[in-house]
Design a protein around this motif. Structure first.
Motif, PDB file in Angstrom:
ATOM      1  N   VAL A 163       6.410   3.437 -14.200  1.00 21.25           N
ATOM      2  CA  VAL A 163       7.271   3.074 -13.080  1.00 21.25           C
ATOM      3  C   VAL A 163       6.417   2.175 -12.198  1.00 21.25           C
ATOM      4  CG1 VAL A 163       8.564   3.910 -11.079  1.00 21.25           C
ATOM      5  CG2 VAL A 163       8.447   5.305 -13.151  1.00 21.25           C
ATOM      6  N   ASN A 164       6.825   0.920 -12.076  1.00 22.16           N
ATOM      7  CA  ASN A 164       6.037   0.037 -11.227  1.00 22.16           C
ATOM      8  C   ASN A 164       6.181   0.461  -9.782  1.00 22.16           C
ATOM      9  OD1 ASN A 164       4.826  -1.737 -13.094  1.00 22.16           O
ATOM     10  ND2 ASN A 164       6.789  -2.728 -13.409  1.00 22.16           N
ATOM     11  N   PRO A 165       5.064   0.723  -9.115  1.00 22.69           N
ATOM     12  CA  PRO A 165       5.156   1.150  -7.721  1.00 22.69           C
ATOM     13  C   PRO A 165       5.607  -0.007  -6.842  1.00 22.69           C
ATOM     14  CG  PRO A 165       2.876   0.707  -8.299  1.00 22.69           C
ATOM     15  CD  PRO A 165       3.679   0.561  -9.563  1.00 22.69           C
ATOM     16  N   GLY A 166       6.104   0.334  -5.656  1.00 20.54           N
ATOM     17  CA  GLY A 166       6.385  -0.721  -4.681  1.00 20.54           C
ATOM     18  C   GLY A 166       5.079  -1.380  -4.266  1.00 20.54           C
ATOM     19  N   VAL A 167       5.179  -2.580  -3.676  1.00 14.99           N
ATOM     20  CA  VAL A 167       3.991  -3.281  -3.199  1.00 14.99           C
ATOM     21  C   VAL A 167       4.222  -3.709  -1.752  1.00 14.99           C
ATOM     22  CG1 VAL A 167       2.502  -5.290  -3.503  1.00 14.99           C
ATOM     23  CG2 VAL A 167       3.386  -4.116  -5.506  1.00 14.99           C
ATOM     24  N   ASP A 168       3.241  -3.459  -0.885  1.00 18.29           N
ATOM     25  CA  ASP A 168       3.310  -3.930   0.486  1.00 18.29           C
ATOM     26  C   ASP A 168       2.709  -5.332   0.520  1.00 18.29           C
ATOM     27  OD1 ASP A 168       2.158  -4.471   3.223  1.00 18.29           O
ATOM     28  OD2 ASP A 168       3.244  -2.613   3.657  1.00 18.29           O
ATOM     29  N   ASN A 169       3.545  -6.321   0.794  1.00 25.96           N
ATOM     30  CA  ASN A 169       3.084  -7.712   0.706  1.00 25.96           C
ATOM     31  C   ASN A 169       2.062  -8.061   1.773  1.00 25.96           C
ATOM     32  OD1 ASN A 169       4.619  -8.358  -1.559  1.00 25.96           O
ATOM     33  ND2 ASN A 169       6.451  -8.645  -0.326  1.00 25.96           N
ATOM     34  N   ARG A 170       2.162  -7.420   2.958  1.00 31.80           N
ATOM     35  CA  ARG A 170       1.182  -7.719   4.007  1.00 31.80           C
ATOM     36  C   ARG A 170      -0.199  -7.170   3.625  1.00 31.80           C
ATOM     37  NH1 ARG A 170       0.875  -5.517  10.297  1.00 31.80           N
ATOM     38  NH2 ARG A 170      -1.184  -6.381  10.694  1.00 31.80           N
ATOM     39  N   GLY A 227      -1.013  -5.951   0.556  1.00 29.55           N
ATOM     40  CA  GLY A 227      -1.366  -6.261  -0.829  1.00 29.55           C
ATOM     41  C   GLY A 227      -1.641  -5.043  -1.679  1.00 29.55           C
ATOM     42  N   ILE A 228      -1.213  -3.856  -1.225  1.00 34.93           N
ATOM     43  CA  ILE A 228      -1.551  -2.636  -1.970  1.00 34.93           C
ATOM     44  C   ILE A 228      -0.325  -2.064  -2.683  1.00 34.93           C
ATOM     45  CG2 ILE A 228      -3.456  -2.038  -0.444  1.00 34.93           C
ATOM     46  CD1 ILE A 228      -1.603   0.117   0.818  1.00 34.93           C
ATOM     47  N   ALA A 229      -0.594  -1.332  -3.779  1.00 32.11           N
ATOM     48  CA  ALA A 229       0.468  -0.603  -4.474  1.00 32.11           C
ATOM     49  C   ALA A 229       0.872   0.602  -3.636  1.00 32.11           C
ATOM     50  CB  ALA A 229      -0.033  -0.154  -5.842  1.00 32.11           C
ATOM     51  N   LEU A 230       2.173   0.901  -3.647  1.00 33.11           N
ATOM     52  CA  LEU A 230       2.702   2.015  -2.851  1.00 33.11           C
ATOM     53  C   LEU A 230       3.049   3.185  -3.773  1.00 33.11           C
ATOM     54  CD1 LEU A 230       4.943  -0.181  -0.519  1.00 33.11           C
ATOM     55  CD2 LEU A 230       2.596   0.591  -0.129  1.00 33.11           C
ATOM     56  N   GLY A 231       4.012   4.004  -3.358  1.00 32.99           N
ATOM     57  CA  GLY A 231       4.414   5.142  -4.168  1.00 32.99           C
ATOM     58  C   GLY A 231       5.583   4.797  -5.074  1.00 32.99           C
ATOM     59  N   MET A 232       6.107   5.830  -5.769  1.00 34.72           N
ATOM     60  CA  MET A 232       7.262   5.643  -6.649  1.00 34.72           C
ATOM     61  C   MET A 232       8.545   5.806  -5.846  1.00 34.72           C
ATOM     62  SD  MET A 232       6.526   7.445 -10.313  1.00 34.72           S
ATOM     63  CE  MET A 232       5.971   9.049  -9.760  1.00 34.72           C
ATOM     64  N   TYR A 276     -18.715 -13.268  11.314  1.00 40.83           N
ATOM     65  CA  TYR A 276     -18.351 -13.775   9.984  1.00 40.83           C
ATOM     66  C   TYR A 276     -16.890 -14.208   9.840  1.00 40.83           C
ATOM     67  CZ  TYR A 276     -22.796 -11.649   8.646  1.00 40.83           C
ATOM     68  OH  TYR A 276     -24.124 -11.332   8.549  1.00 40.83           O
ATOM     69  N   LYS A 277     -16.088 -14.070  10.883  1.00 43.80           N
ATOM     70  CA  LYS A 277     -14.667 -14.403  10.755  1.00 43.80           C
ATOM     71  C   LYS A 277     -14.486 -15.856  10.320  1.00 43.80           C
ATOM     72  CE  LYS A 277     -10.265 -14.830  13.054  1.00 43.80           C
ATOM     73  NZ  LYS A 277      -9.357 -14.585  14.137  1.00 43.80           N
ATOM     74  N   LYS A 278     -13.525 -16.050   9.381  1.00 43.14           N
ATOM     75  CA  LYS A 278     -13.201 -17.417   8.954  1.00 43.14           C
ATOM     76  C   LYS A 278     -11.717 -17.494   8.617  1.00 43.14           C
ATOM     77  CE  LYS A 278     -14.897 -16.357   4.307  1.00 43.14           C
ATOM     78  NZ  LYS A 278     -16.008 -16.453   3.396  1.00 43.14           N
ATOM     79  N   ASP A 279     -11.279 -18.685   8.299  1.00 44.42           N
ATOM     80  CA  ASP A 279      -9.871 -18.889   7.963  1.00 44.42           C
ATOM     81  C   ASP A 279      -9.551 -18.170   6.649  1.00 44.42           C
ATOM     82  OD1 ASP A 279      -7.563 -20.527   6.632  1.00 44.42           O
ATOM     83  OD2 ASP A 279      -7.530 -21.045   8.768  1.00 44.42           O
ATOM     84  N   ARG A 280      -8.371 -17.530   6.563  1.00 47.19           N
ATOM     85  CA  ARG A 280      -8.048 -16.766   5.362  1.00 47.19           C
ATOM     86  C   ARG A 280      -7.426 -17.617   4.262  1.00 47.19           C
ATOM     87  NH1 ARG A 280      -3.425 -12.255   6.067  1.00 47.19           N
ATOM     88  NH2 ARG A 280      -3.269 -12.530   3.822  1.00 47.19           N
ATOM     89  N   ALA A 281      -7.303 -18.906   4.484  1.00 47.31           N
ATOM     90  CA  ALA A 281      -6.712 -19.792   3.473  1.00 47.31           C
ATOM     91  C   ALA A 281      -7.466 -19.663   2.148  1.00 47.31           C
ATOM     92  CB  ALA A 281      -6.773 -21.234   3.963  1.00 47.31           C
ATOM     93  N   GLY A 282      -6.701 -19.614   1.072  1.00 44.28           N
ATOM     94  CA  GLY A 282      -7.298 -19.552  -0.266  1.00 44.28           C
ATOM     95  C   GLY A 282      -7.674 -18.151  -0.712  1.00 44.28           C
ATOM     96  N   MET A 283      -7.442 -17.142   0.142  1.00 44.65           N
ATOM     97  CA  MET A 283      -7.784 -15.763  -0.241  1.00 44.65           C
ATOM     98  C   MET A 283      -6.684 -15.160  -1.093  1.00 44.65           C
ATOM     99  SD  MET A 283      -9.476 -14.032   3.083  1.00 44.65           S
ATOM    100  CE  MET A 283     -10.115 -12.686   2.079  1.00 44.65           C
ATOM    101  N   LEU A 284      -7.089 -14.404  -2.087  1.00 40.38           N
ATOM    102  CA  LEU A 284      -6.124 -13.624  -2.865  1.00 40.38           C
ATOM    103  C   LEU A 284      -5.648 -12.486  -1.973  1.00 40.38           C
ATOM    104  CD1 LEU A 284      -5.218 -13.958  -5.838  1.00 40.38           C
ATOM    105  CD2 LEU A 284      -6.837 -12.157  -6.431  1.00 40.38           C
ATOM    106  N   ASP A 285      -4.347 -12.205  -1.978  1.00 46.23           N
ATOM    107  CA  ASP A 285      -3.862 -11.232  -1.002  1.00 46.23           C
ATOM    108  C   ASP A 285      -3.090 -10.075  -1.616  1.00 46.23           C
ATOM    109  OD1 ASP A 285      -1.601 -12.491  -1.823  1.00 46.23           O
ATOM    110  OD2 ASP A 285      -0.971 -13.199   0.153  1.00 46.23           O
ATOM    111  N   HIS A 286      -3.334  -9.794  -2.919  1.00 46.04           N
ATOM    112  CA  HIS A 286      -2.632  -8.654  -3.508  1.00 46.04           C
ATOM    113  C   HIS A 286      -3.558  -7.881  -4.445  1.00 46.04           C
ATOM    114  CE1 HIS A 286      -2.064 -12.125  -6.175  1.00 46.04           C
ATOM    115  NE2 HIS A 286      -2.114 -11.261  -7.162  1.00 46.04           N
TER     116      HIS A 286
END
Length: 481
Positions: A133-140, A142-147, A386-396
């Motif tokens: 059962v593919n879990p839900g995903v929180d797009n903000r 980027g993590i897998a959720l529950g069933m 160390y803060k920098k622009d998040r452009a180009g980051m993988l987010d999931h």
């Protein structure tokens, strides 16, 4: 009959044994530490004196009749289970025992794909077929959720012959599915419910936390006492509900568990169970309070997001474990693993794990407010420096896999090695995962896609500790012929 949770039968038996000053002509060969001075100096006399073998006064883990049996009964009583087993092979061993007890070769088992590798390892051993059962995903985040209960109901209707459903309660990040609803649905269709509660020991001792598997009516639950319960690393529990054959499950456990059960691990389970039974509520109230304080402070820094129950949607996030200090780092332009490395290397702070977009700081009764403050100030300084622009980051974190054959068929099938860059479109015959948390990015039997390959290469580049393949450098992958 009301059991006395003050008792620690294994601990008491070991103390009595020490007083008898028995001359050892049995194993282990270090003979209470006398044969290995360096080890004794390192671990201490007290530790080595009780690193002993099974014998009549101390019972036998494979076939307990006295003190270990009594310790198991106390575990069952403390956790509201019909029976409890002491596990010395970690929760990996408990998860595998659940799956092996529920499923034979060819049987179907329904599970979310974001399970720990131990569950998929159990499928390789048993020959059972996973229905994911593919879990839900929180797009903000980027993590897998529950069933989702609705999604699960659809899968059950499509697979009415499945023997069991495995549930994470909670996930590594603290996300809980509706385990009570899942259990009621499963039982209605004649299926067992197995709960991986590696990160949910504390649910049994605090009514302000999500419901535990045994309270929800689940049939089996694997408990990592060494995580939030205070016992030694590698010591865990397996709990059974009233409708599971205890004798058969013990036979299954004995297929893979050592016949030389460590009394250091067992006594730590005995002592920790007593501590939780008598003081668990106060312990976890303190942990909740520390985690709440940490979240408030971290969320005031800016850009970090320490999340909690505000995520609950009564579906894929049915509840949230507020003792978990999970923090999203993407808005400071750093992957979780980069923040993890900075905390350790620059600030002398070791957290539980970092992945592509999140970190987890494990909080327990052993933490103090000043420890939290040190973590908060380090995170604030990392943002400033160390803060920098998040452009180009993988987010999931999670990519839905394409399953083509069972894990057992793939793992034992004819295979050959290819450079990782040439593996797209082929079927993997081994695991690739970041550890921790040990949830496979690729498992045996799954097709390698460009998205998955990009994720693996990105995670390697960011410094994730990648494990699983035969090639330790993860430059090549084994694929099916």
């Amino acid at each position: 009959m009301q059991l006395n949770q003050n008792r620690m039968p294994i601990y008491e038996a070991l103390n009595n044994f020490k007083k008898e000053r028995v001359v050892p002509f049995d194993v282990p060969g270090h003979k209470r530490g006398k044969g290995n001075e360096e080890l004794t100096n390192f671990l201490g006399d007290k530790c080595l004196a009780v690193d002993v073998n099974s014998m009549k006064p101390l019972d036998n883990l494979c076939h307990p009749m006295s003190v270990i049996r009594e310790a198991e009964e106390l575990v069952a009583d403390a956790f509201g289970a019909a029976h409890g087993f002491l596990m010395v092979g970690g929760t990996t061993s408990a998860v595998q025992s659940m799956v092996l007890a529920a499923c034979k070769a060819g049987d179907k088992i329904i599970m979310p794909r974001n399970v720990h590798r131990s569950a998929i390892n159990a499928l390789i051993l048993s020959g059972a077929t996973p229905v994911y059962v593919n879990p839900g995903v929180d797009n903000r985040l980027g993590i897998a959720l529950g069933m989702s209960l609705k999604e699960l109901e659809k899968v059950i209707k499509e697979n009415p012959d499945a023997k069991a459903i495995l549930v994470n309660n909670p996930t590594y990040y603290g996300i809980c599915s509706d385990i009570k609803g899942i259990t009621e649905l499963a039982h209605k269709h004649g299926m067992l419910v197995l709960a991986d509660e590696a990160h949910g020991t504390h649910f049994y001792f605090d009514e302000n936390l999500p419901i535990s598997a045994m309270e929800a009516g689940a049939d089996m639950a694997a408990i990592s006492m060494h995580k939030s319960g205070g016992s030694l690393t590698q010591s865990s529990l397996l709990l059974l509900g009233p409708n599971v054959n205890e004798g058969y499950v013990r036979q299954i456990i004995n297929l893979t568990q050592t016949t030389s059960g460590s009394y250091l691990l067992m006594s730590s389970l005995d002592i920790s169970r007593k501590n939780l039974a008598l003081h668990g509520r106060d312990i976890f109230e303190k942990v909740r309070s520390l985690a709440h304080y940490a979240r408030q402070e971290i969320n005031q820094i800016g850009d970090y997001y320490a999340y909690a129950r505000e995520l609950v949607n009564n579906d894929t996030i049915f509840d949230y474990d507020v003792t978990k200090l999970s923090i999203n780092t993407l808005d400071i332009g750093l992957a979780g693993i980069e923040v993890y490395d900075l905390l350790r290397d620059e600030y002398g702070i070791q957290i539980e794990f970092g992945d592509i977009g999140n970190i987890l700081a494990y909080i327990s009764v052993g933490d103090r407010e000043r420890d939290i403050e040190r973590l908060v100030s380090a995170l604030a300084e990392i943002r400033r420096r160390y803060k920098k622009d998040r452009a180009g980051m993988l987010d999931h974190e999670y990519i839905n896999p394409i399953v083509t054959v069972t894990p057992q068929q793939a793992f034992y099938g004819e295979k050959y090695s290819v450079p990782i860059g040439e593996s797209i479109g082929k079927v993997c015959s081994e695991f690739v995962m970041c550890y921790p948390p040990g949830i496979p990015v690729l498992a045996p039997g799954e097709r390698i896609t460009k998205d998955i390959l990009d994720y693996i290469l990105y995670a390697k580049e960011k410094g994730c500790f990648m494990t699983g393949p035969e090639d330790m450098k993860i430059e090549n992958l084994n694929v099916l012929k």
